[in-house]
Every structure is written in C-alpha cells, then in structure tokens.
Scaffold this motif. Structure first.
Motif, PDB file in Angstrom:
ATOM      1  N   GLU A 186      13.575 -51.792 -18.521  1.00  0.00           N
ATOM      2  CA  GLU A 186      12.178 -52.091 -18.851  1.00  0.00           C
ATOM      3  C   GLU A 186      12.008 -52.937 -20.100  1.00  0.00           C
ATOM      4  N   TYR A 187      13.101 -53.419 -20.681  1.00  0.00           N
ATOM      5  CA  TYR A 187      12.983 -54.070 -21.977  1.00  0.00           C
ATOM      6  C   TYR A 187      12.867 -55.588 -21.898  1.00  0.00           C
ATOM      7  N   GLY A 188      12.589 -56.122 -20.712  1.00  0.00           N
ATOM      8  CA  GLY A 188      12.255 -57.521 -20.615  1.00  0.00           C
ATOM      9  C   GLY A 188      13.431 -58.440 -20.380  1.00  0.00           C
ATOM     10  N   PHE A 189      14.636 -57.899 -20.246  1.00  0.00           N
ATOM     11  CA  PHE A 189      15.773 -58.741 -19.906  1.00  0.00           C
ATOM     12  C   PHE A 189      16.553 -58.064 -18.783  1.00  0.00           C
ATOM     13  N   GLU A 190      17.169 -58.875 -17.960  1.00  0.00           N
ATOM     14  CA  GLU A 190      17.879 -58.337 -16.803  1.00  0.00           C
ATOM     15  C   GLU A 190      19.231 -57.771 -17.222  1.00  0.00           C
ATOM     16  N   ILE A 191      19.582 -56.647 -16.618  1.00  0.00           N
ATOM     17  CA  ILE A 191      20.893 -56.052 -16.835  1.00  0.00           C
ATOM     18  C   ILE A 191      21.477 -55.682 -15.479  1.00  0.00           C
ATOM     19  N   PRO A 192      22.792 -55.623 -15.384  1.00  0.00           N
ATOM     20  CA  PRO A 192      23.395 -55.162 -14.130  1.00  0.00           C
ATOM     21  C   PRO A 192      23.076 -53.693 -13.898  1.00  0.00           C
ATOM     22  N   THR A 193      22.861 -53.316 -12.655  1.00  0.00           N
ATOM     23  CA  THR A 193      22.568 -51.938 -12.296  1.00  0.00           C
ATOM     24  C   THR A 193      23.463 -51.530 -11.126  1.00  0.00           C
ATOM     25  N   LEU A 194      23.384 -50.277 -10.752  1.00  0.00           N
ATOM     26  CA  LEU A 194      24.120 -49.802  -9.578  1.00  0.00           C
ATOM     27  C   LEU A 194      23.360 -48.648  -8.964  1.00  0.00           C
ATOM     28  N   ASP A 195      23.645 -48.355  -7.694  1.00  0.00           N
ATOM     29  CA  ASP A 195      22.947 -47.260  -7.028  1.00  0.00           C
ATOM     30  C   ASP A 195      23.824 -46.472  -6.068  1.00  0.00           C
ATOM     31  N   ARG A 196      25.149 -46.733  -6.110  1.00  0.00           N
ATOM     32  CA  ARG A 196      26.048 -45.985  -5.230  1.00  0.00           C
ATOM     33  C   ARG A 196      27.325 -45.618  -5.984  1.00  0.00           C
ATOM     34  N   PRO A 197      27.929 -44.488  -5.626  1.00  0.00           N
ATOM     35  CA  PRO A 197      29.174 -44.093  -6.290  1.00  0.00           C
ATOM     36  C   PRO A 197      30.297 -45.104  -6.125  1.00  0.00           C
ATOM     37  N   ASN A 250      23.315 -37.820  -8.842  1.00  0.00           N
ATOM     38  CA  ASN A 250      24.360 -37.041  -9.500  1.00  0.00           C
ATOM     39  C   ASN A 250      25.751 -37.508  -9.078  1.00  0.00           C
ATOM     40  N   ASP A 251      25.896 -37.853  -7.805  1.00  0.00           N
ATOM     41  CA  ASP A 251      27.199 -38.318  -7.323  1.00  0.00           C
ATOM     42  C   ASP A 251      27.618 -39.615  -8.012  1.00  0.00           C
ATOM     43  N   THR A 252      26.652 -40.486  -8.262  1.00  0.00           N
ATOM     44  CA  THR A 252      26.984 -41.744  -8.945  1.00  0.00           C
ATOM     45  C   THR A 252      27.361 -41.493 -10.394  1.00  0.00           C
ATOM     46  N   VAL A 253      26.686 -40.552 -11.044  1.00  0.00           N
ATOM     47  CA  VAL A 253      27.057 -40.195 -12.416  1.00  0.00           C
ATOM     48  C   VAL A 253      28.474 -39.647 -12.455  1.00  0.00           C
ATOM     49  N   VAL A 254      28.806 -38.762 -11.522  1.00  0.00           N
ATOM     50  CA  VAL A 254      30.172 -38.218 -11.454  1.00  0.00           C
ATOM     51  C   VAL A 254      31.177 -39.349 -11.288  1.00  0.00           C
ATOM     52  N   ALA A 255      30.862 -40.296 -10.396  1.00  0.00           N
ATOM     53  CA  ALA A 255      31.779 -41.416 -10.154  1.00  0.00           C
ATOM     54  C   ALA A 255      31.936 -42.282 -11.398  1.00  0.00           C
ATOM     55  N   ILE A 303      26.161 -52.685 -22.336  1.00  0.00           N
ATOM     56  CA  ILE A 303      25.129 -52.442 -21.328  1.00  0.00           C
ATOM     57  C   ILE A 303      25.302 -51.046 -20.741  1.00  0.00           C
ATOM     58  N   LEU A 304      24.217 -50.301 -20.653  1.00  0.00           N
ATOM     59  CA  LEU A 304      24.288 -48.957 -20.096  1.00  0.00           C
ATOM     60  C   LEU A 304      24.293 -48.991 -18.566  1.00  0.00           C
ATOM     61  N   ALA A 305      24.688 -47.872 -17.967  1.00  0.00           N
ATOM     62  CA  ALA A 305      24.709 -47.733 -16.505  1.00  0.00           C
ATOM     63  C   ALA A 305      23.424 -47.055 -16.066  1.00  0.00           C
ATOM     64  N   THR A 306      22.647 -47.749 -15.256  1.00  0.00           N
ATOM     65  CA  THR A 306      21.369 -47.205 -14.803  1.00  0.00           C
ATOM     66  C   THR A 306      21.061 -47.707 -13.407  1.00  0.00           C
ATOM     67  N   GLN A 318      33.435 -47.968 -10.300  1.00  0.00           N
ATOM     68  CA  GLN A 318      34.608 -48.513 -10.980  1.00  0.00           C
ATOM     69  C   GLN A 318      34.420 -49.970 -11.349  1.00  0.00           C
ATOM     70  N   ASP A 319      33.846 -50.752 -10.441  1.00  0.00           N
ATOM     71  CA  ASP A 319      33.595 -52.163 -10.761  1.00  0.00           C
ATOM     72  C   ASP A 319      32.624 -52.284 -11.934  1.00  0.00           C
ATOM     73  N   PHE A 320      31.610 -51.428 -11.943  1.00  0.00           N
ATOM     74  CA  PHE A 320      30.638 -51.472 -13.044  1.00  0.00           C
ATOM     75  C   PHE A 320      31.330 -51.168 -14.364  1.00  0.00           C
ATOM     76  N   VAL A 321      32.111 -50.117 -14.405  1.00  0.00           N
ATOM     77  CA  VAL A 321      32.808 -49.737 -15.642  1.00  0.00           C
ATOM     78  C   VAL A 321      33.774 -50.827 -16.070  1.00  0.00           C
ATOM     79  N   ASP A 322      34.506 -51.381 -15.130  1.00  0.00           N
ATOM     80  CA  ASP A 322      35.469 -52.431 -15.477  1.00  0.00           C
ATOM     81  C   ASP A 322      34.773 -53.657 -16.061  1.00  0.00           C
ATOM     82  N   ALA A 323      33.596 -53.984 -15.548  1.00  0.00           N
ATOM     83  CA  ALA A 323      32.840 -55.117 -16.085  1.00  0.00           C
ATOM     84  C   ALA A 323      32.392 -54.846 -17.513  1.00  0.00           C
ATOM     85  N   ARG A 324      31.988 -53.619 -17.813  1.00  0.00           N
ATOM     86  CA  ARG A 324      31.578 -53.279 -19.178  1.00  0.00           C
ATOM     87  C   ARG A 324      32.777 -53.350 -20.133  1.00  0.00           C
TER      88      ARG A 324
END
Length: 601
Positions: free
Chosen positions: A156-167, A204-209, A145-148, A171-177
């Motif tokens: 937009e592909y019709g199925f739910e994926i985990p997302t994030l919006d803060r730096p 940009n800050d979230t991408v850096v994180a 799953i990508l980070a978005t 780490q939790d997002f990456v660890d889950a992947r």
C-alpha cells in the motif's frame, strides 16, 4: 506494520530529474567523522548487556575494540580519559525493528545511542548505499522486500513490490531476496482486522513454506502479526521471531508457556503499538532529548495514525502479553518501528525501554532487550555486550538505568566502533534547523498558476518541475509544456521498472525545495483538468509526516472540469506544514493531462 508513510522515498525521486538540489530530511552540512583513538573510561558502572558487572571499573578501548575491563587498570599514555563517576556504561543500543530510507535516519539513530538498526522492510537499492560502515551513523542490517500477498500489507505504500500467493513460490521468492542482499526474511501474516482494515494475506501454508525456504538458505525468518491467532500460527510455523504484539484480545492463560516451547523471540514494538491505540509521545518535551531532535522528528512524534474505531484496549492487551511472555522466558527484543507516526529514529528507543518496564520487565531486562538480546537473536556476535574483544559500541549515561530506566535519556557520550560522536555538533546542527523551521504562512487564498505567461512560474515558491521514477532506474517519463494557457503533461507510468512508479508535475510552495508553508487559513486546493488515461492523483507532502504523501485521486475527461479538494480530505494534516504538491499519473499506462487555473482557495 501498516502506517501512512506512503511513498517515503518520493521526495528524492521527485527532484531527481530537475537538476535541482535533492531534498534532505536534515540540513545537508555533514558532521565531521571522528577519529578512532585509545580510550579509557574510569570509575564507571558497567552494564555488560545482561547485568551490572562492576560499579567502579575502567574500560579500555583501542581503535574499534574493547581491550580490557577492570577495577585497577591504568590508562595507556596518550589515551583519552573520560570520567565515569556516577555514570553507567552500556553497550550501544540495537533497535530491532525500523524502516530506513536514507543516511540521515542512521545519523539520528546514533545521536540517541542506537549504534545498530535492524531494518524490517526497505528498498534494496536504497539500503545498498547505507551498508558501508561509517562512524557518524548507526550500522544497518535489512530484510529488504518483505513477503506478502498480492494487495496485502506492504503493497500500500505507492511502489510495486514482488508478492506471492502459493507455497510453491516460496523458495524462488526467498532466493530473489537473498540475491538482493537481504540479511533475513520478513514475512507478513496479517489480514488487517486488528486495526479495522481488512486486507489480503498469505495462507498459513505459504508462511510455513517461506520459513522453510529461508532456513534452507541459512537465513532467519521473522513474521509480522497483529492477532493472537496469527501469532500462534507463525510460532507453529517455526518462525525465528514475531514482529509486533497481538492486540485483538487479552492473552489467554497458558499462551506464553506455549509460546516459549517454540523458542522464538518477540519484538513487541510497544512505542508504535501505543501510538496506534491513541497514546501521544512526550519525548520532545524531555529536556535531555529535545536539543537533539530535528524539526521533522518532532513532527513525526506528534503524528497519529488515521485509524478509526480503535481504542486503548489493544494497547492494554499488548502490554499484558509482553508481561506474560517475559515471565515465561520468551526473549523480548526492543524495536520501535520508526518512522511510523508517533515514533522517530533513535529517540523512540528510550520510549520503548520505558514501555517495556511498564509492561513488567525490570530495567535490566529492558536494557538486555535493547543490547545483548537482539545481538544474540540476530547472530551479531561482535556487539550488544561489553567484553574484551568486542566492538566498542558504547553508550555512557548519567545515573543508573538499571534502577531508573529514564536514565538512558541522559546521554553523556556515544561511541560507534571506538569513534566518539560529536554530540555538541549534533546539537548545534539541530539548533540551526529549529531556528529556520517555522513554516511561512500563506495568509490569503488565491491563484497559484494560470499559465497565461507561457511559463511554469507560480505566484509563490518554486516553478513547476517534471518528476518521475527515473532516479530508481524506472522508465516512467513525463514532459511538461505550457500550451494555450494551460500546463500540458504527456507521459507514461511504466509498471514494475522501479521501486516507485509515477510521472507528473511537482510544486514546492516554499522558498526552498521542501521548505514548509502554512496554508491552514485556507480551505484547499482547486484546479481545472482535462485529459486521457487513468490513475491520476494529487499527493500532498507535509513536514509532520516525514515527507510521506497523503493522497487524493481524481479523473480527467475530454473537457475541462474543475477539481476541488479540501485540505480536510488529506487525513492527518491541518495544512500548517505543506512542503510539496504533486499532480500526475500514478497508475501504469500512458497519459495526456492538461492542468489550468491552479489555486489555493
């Protein structure tokens, strides 16, 4: 990148609860896996992943490994001997950007000499089943799953994926992947403006994180971009790789030199980018490639993006940027972004190579971009080169692709971990599929189902069947009954319980599951509907979109109303290859839906 392969796994889900045979993207008869053996390829030109090391060598393979390369080697007793005179031996190709959903796609990749694929966004549960190495299909690595951002590209592909919006969520997002099995982390920084569709994106800050979080766990981070500014941002963020090439403006002077300082690679995906900007593939017309192209792959190559106001300028910008990047020493990787419109697994790698040469790479540099460069960038130390001790992932072609890049299309042999692929069997399988691939016409408009018989029968094709997301462990449910001369659907779409969430009824109008029919002589689909709930959709599946549904929504109130949807509303199809029609709920919640008097008008 953004593309209309919505719900690409849907056909497999839709049939799961019926007890019927699941749909296949290729005919189901398997090709028998070949056996490993001792092999000697004699008098062959060897491109080792970077350069031609010799023009008349013998390459010895024992089991899965290359054991020797030399000009005066003798074949061991009992070895299979292949005449390489006038031919070139290459490392098996590595497609550095694809999206994989089933094993047939890996089989098709291998048929065209692609022995490894790097998946850039897929459902982890689907990939788990494909990781086991097999000699008759390409090997896979995956980002999962990508980070978005919420509502961003990838949602937009019709199925739910985990997302994030803060730096602080990075780490939790990456660890889950990583827990799901991701080999590297894919990130999206793209607001859609370059292709005329505004969407939310990460800061940009979230991408850096996210990049830092991936590196903290020893994983690479690659980032999807579409603009010059986002490309600069992800390079500054320390990303290991840039996915796609910017297309919003021509590369400014000094851009590539600055990019080189960051030591990231770039996978420009020129095959799909050129498709976005209006170029049509001609691969299916190549006599060396066509006999190995399944009907669905041919249609995929001819599919186009439903984007408006986008012209060829973006394609020119991308080509110019690649030329600058190569000249500055930035590593370029060959990736196709299959199965997006205008691309197909395996075969589009040969298009990508030609486009890289058109962008300014030499043929040898293009070949390196498809062999040793991705192996080096993704730490695949056992492949991507021809050298003693490495895996015998090999591609034998007629001619010299270091002089004429189109020679990669004239494939003589493919070996995956020392096992030779039976391309004659592949060709025969394709021939059989082509002979039965013509869509049966539905010449006249008329009723499909009025349900007055009290059954789920239709005037043609297969009866209506229940469909839900249970195949992927979801909890969505639906029950179909015929009541008072109408089809009654009672169900619940359960949010977040599966990679794809839906529940409803499915009609396959062909003589077999997902066999295409031609309704192009008719105008559209109509039915009467009554119900409660929200989020009702009609999903139209066509063969040319690789079983990627085109969607139209409708509402249902307390009284029966007529819904009329012209085929022209399903952008990207002419109705000549319809494989299935789904009607039901796609938004979370319970629903009660009655359907009656379904007709093609």
């Amino acid at each position: 990148m953004r593309a209309p392969f919505l719900l690409a796994l849907l056909p497999f889900v839709l049939c799961a609860c019926t007890g019927q045979t699941q749909v296949q993207t290729q005919p189901p008869a398997p090709i028998a896996p070949p056996q490993h053996a001792t092999l000697a390829i004699r008098d062959v030109r060897v491109f080792d992943g970077q350069k031609v090391v010799t023009s008349r060598a013998t390459v010895l393979v024992d089991g899965e490994r290359i054991v020797a390369i030399g000009e005066n080697l003798s074949a061991p007793p009992g070895a299979e001997v292949v005449d390489g005179a006038g031919k070139t031996l290459l490392p098996g190709l590595i497609d550095a950007h694809v999206h994989v959903f089933d094993s047939s796609q890996l089989e098709q990749s291998l048929a065209f000499g692609v022995t490894t694929v790097l998946d850039m966004f897929a459902i982890p549960d689907a990939i788990k089943e494909l990781r086991s190495p097999r000699p008759d299909r390409a090997e896979i690595r995956s980002a999962g799953i990508l980070a978005t951002a919420p509502g961003g590209h990838g949602t937009e592909y019709g199925f739910e994926i985990p997302t994030l919006d803060r730096p602080d969520q990075a780490q939790d997002f990456v660890d889950a992947r990583i827990a799901e099995g991701s080999d590297y982390i894919k990130i999206v920084l793209d607001d859609g403006s370059a292709v005329g569709r505004r969407t939310p994106t990460l800061s940009n800050d979230t991408v850096v994180a996210l990049v830092k979080a991936a590196h903290a766990r020893g994983k690479m981070a690659v980032v999807h971009v579409h603009s010059l500014e986002t490309t600069k941002a992800v390079l500054a963020a320390g990303a290991d790789g840039v996915e796609h090439i910017f297309a919003d403006r021509m590369p400014p002077e000094g851009f590539a030199a600055e990019a080189a300082k960051h030591k990231a690679f770039v996978t420009p995906t020129l095959a799909v980018m050129s498709s976005v900007y209006g170029r049509k593939s001609t691969l299916e017309k190549d006599e060396a490639l066509a006999p190995y192209l399944m009907p669905a792959a041919r249609r995929q190559l001819q599919a186009s993006f439903p984007l408006h106001g986008i012209g060829p300028a973006g394609g020119a910008a991308g080509m110019a940027a690649v030329k600058q990047l190569e000249a500055a020493g930035v590593p370029i990787l060959a990736g196709t972004d299959a199965p997006n419109p205008g691309t197909a697994y395996g075969v589009s790698m040969h298009d990508e190579l030609a486009l890289l040469v058109s962008a300014g790479l030499t043929p040898s540099q293009a070949l390196e971009a498809a062999t040793s460069a991705p192996a080096r960038s993704f730490a695949l130390s056992d492949r991507g080169r021809i050298a003693p001790g490495l895996r015998a992932d090999l591609l034998l072609v007629d001619g010299d692709p270091t002089a004429d890049i189109l020679a990669t299309r004239r494939i003589v042999g493919v070996w995956h971990a020392g096992a030779r692929l039976d391309r004659d069997a592949v060709r025969a399988k394709v021939a059989t599929a082509l002979s039965t691939a013509s869509a049966a016409p539905i010449a006249a408009a008329g009723p499909v189902s009025d349900f007055e018989s009290g059954t789920l029968a239709t005037r043609f094709g297969q009866p209506w069947v229940e469909s839900s997301d249970k195949k992927f462990g979801g909890n969505s449910t639906v029950v179909l009954n015929v009541e008072k001369g109408a089809l009654r659907l009672r169900g619940q779409v359960a949010a977040g319980n599966a990679a794809a969430t839906w529940a409803g009824a499915l009609l396959t109008p062909g003589g077999r599951r997902f066999e295409p029919v031609d309704v192009s002589k008719t105008k559209g689909l109509a039915f009467r509907v009554r119900g409660s709930g929200k989020g009702f959709s009609v999903l139209l599946f066509t063969q040319r979109h690789g079983f990627a549904p085109l969607e139209q929504t409708f509402t249902a109130g307390a009284k029966f109303t007529r819904v009329t949807i012209p085929w022209s509303k399903f952008e990207g199809t002419d109705g000549s290859d319809v494989t299935a029609i789904f009607i039901g709920g796609t938004a979370p919640g319970t629903f009660d839906l009655a359907i009656d008097d379904v007709e093609i008008y």
